[in-house]
Design an enzyme around this catalytic site. Structure first.
Site, short mmCIF file in Angstrom:
data_model
loop_
_atom_site.label_atom_id
_atom_site.label_comp_id
_atom_site.label_asym_id
_atom_site.label_seq_id
_atom_site.Cartn_x
_atom_site.Cartn_y
_atom_site.Cartn_z
N THR A 1 -58.42 113.83 -14.82
CA THR A 1 -57.42 113.50 -14.08
C THR A 1 -56.49 114.55 -13.13
OG1 THR A 1 -55.98 114.47 -16.01
CG2 THR A 1 -56.87 112.04 -16.05
N LYS A 2 -57.14 115.83 -12.86
CA LYS A 2 -56.37 116.86 -12.47
C LYS A 2 -56.63 116.51 -10.77
CE LYS A 2 -55.73 118.56 -16.05
NZ LYS A 2 -54.95 119.67 -17.05
N ASN A 3 -55.93 117.24 -9.99
CA ASN A 3 -56.15 116.96 -8.44
C ASN A 3 -57.28 117.13 -7.71
OD1 ASN A 3 -53.30 116.48 -8.99
ND2 ASN A 3 -52.45 117.61 -7.37
#
Ligand SMILES: *Cc1c(COP(=O)(O)O)cnc(C)c1O
Length: 385
Positions: A184-186
């Protein structure tokens, strides 16, 4: 009200990325190899850092970094109470003691004053967390350290890749900065991470610490020709990232600043819509490029769990980032925390929830979330203060 389904998160990788994985399958090495080296060069360039090493998670990268710094039993490491559990867990994993500090009520970031009050002669390191994507003032934290004591700084950059503080990217004032490429990280490759540092001696130790403590890397060991013995002088773990996953990163890194434009637009739209409600959100200081990783809101401890239920009922994906770490069973049992020791973190953690924010969310989806927040959640707060 129209009814929709809005997920908490949708990633931006496409099936075309399968070809990149297929190309790695044609090579003799599936593990860390030439593709990872290219990504590491790309990271050095992006951050203006001397060294970069890909790892298979932020967590394993941080354990390796603490091992490489010889931090262990008897040592203290300052960590925020308001963060994801991993920030503190890695300190426990190497046998050191996490010393939790509270945060600023507006930004939810640690401050130099809070750090100063927590330093003892056993303090060996601090892990500042750039919460939600807003960077802490790392230089100001460094400036308050006692002049006669070496305290290492490890920046927890799991929420930020593309942020800046006064025009400066992560890594400039710290000994090491660690990123997460979790789903879910950028920037993501499913699971993964990276460590950057300008300290060549530390980097040498980190390279060993991520490969069992071996003195020569796997690629060198299997180089055609003569077999070379390797040694092991320090304890290490296994934290290297395979090329099978690293191949997804070059494009993610190239496009992260483009995606930030959309993240910023989405975050500003939420902020504008919530301004006149009782729903609170963290303040962004001036001079900041915020990476807008998450959009947490605060609805109050009396309403939070009901708000989570209500948002779930109307099919809006929500999560909690985070309940105060010292109140987790493991930490409260081990150190006797009640929550009162870190009142700001505790109060934020009891009343917060995060709403969907990701590139690709449609106007209709965001309008639906805003509609529910104003017409359901804000009303609930009004009736239940
Ligand atoms: C996600 C996260 C981590 C852990 O990252 P992994 O790559 O899953 O190990 C650490 N710190 C913070 C603040 C995080 O949000």
């Amino acid at each position: 009200m129209v009814h929709m389904q809005v997920p908490f998160y949708r990633h931006s990788l496409s099936p075309e990325n399968a070809q990149l994985v297929a190309k790695v399958l044609e090579t003799p090495f599936l593990t860390s190899g030439p593709i990872g080296k290219e990504v590491e060069a790309q990271l050095c360039e992006y951050f203006g850092a001397k060294h970069a090493k890909l790892v298979n998670s932020w967590t394993n990268g941080a354990v390796a970094t603490l091992l490489a710094m010889d931090i262990g039993p008897g040592d203290e490491v300052i960590v925020p109470a308001m963060t994801f559990i991993a920030t503190a867990n890695v300190v426990e994993l190497v046998g050191a003691k996490p010393v939790f500090i509270d945060c600023d009520p507006d930004t939810l970031l640690i401050t130099p004053e809070l750090v100063k009050a927590a330093i003892t002669k056993n303090t060996k390191a601090i892990i500042p967390v750039h919460m939600y994507g807003q960077m802490c003032d790392v230089k100001a934290i460094k400036d308050i350290f006692p002049k006669d004591q070496k305290i290492s700084i490890i920046e927890d950059c799991a929420h930020t890749f593309e942020a800046k503080f006064d025009g400066v990217r992560p890594g400039k004032y710290s000994d090491a900065s660690i990123f997460s490429f979790y789903a879910t990280k950028n920037v993501t490759c499913g699971e993964g991470g990276a460590i950057i540092t300008n300290d060549s001696n530390l980097f040498e130790r980190i390279q060993q610490a991520i490969l069992h403590g071996m003195s020569a890397g796997a690629a060198d060991r299997f180089k055609a020709g003569q077999y070379r013995h390797w040694g092991m002088d320090h304890l290490g773990t296994k934290a290297n990232l395979p090329d099978l996953l690293a191949c997804l990163l070059p494009d993610q890194i190239k496009t992260v600043d483009q995606r930030l434009i959309e993240r910023e637009k989405l975050a500003l739209k939420y902020e504008k819509a919530l301004e006149k409600t009782k729903i609170r959100f963290p303040l962004t200081k001036s001079g900041i490029v915020h990476s807008r990783h998450l959009f947490p809101i605060h609805v109050g401890a009396n309403n939070r769990d009901q708000a989570l239920l209500s948002l779930g009922e109307v099919n809006i994906g929500v999560t909690v980032n985070y309940r105060s770490v010292p109140t987790m069973g493991y930490y409260s049992n081990r150190y006797g925390f009640t929550g009162q020791e870190h009142p700001v973190s505790n109060s934020w953690g009891n009343g917060t929830l995060s709403i969907p924010l990701f590139p690709g969310i449609t106007d209709e989806e965001q309008d639906y979330v805003i509609d529910v927040l104003i017409n359901k959640i804000d009303k609930m707060i009004g009736e239940n203060q």
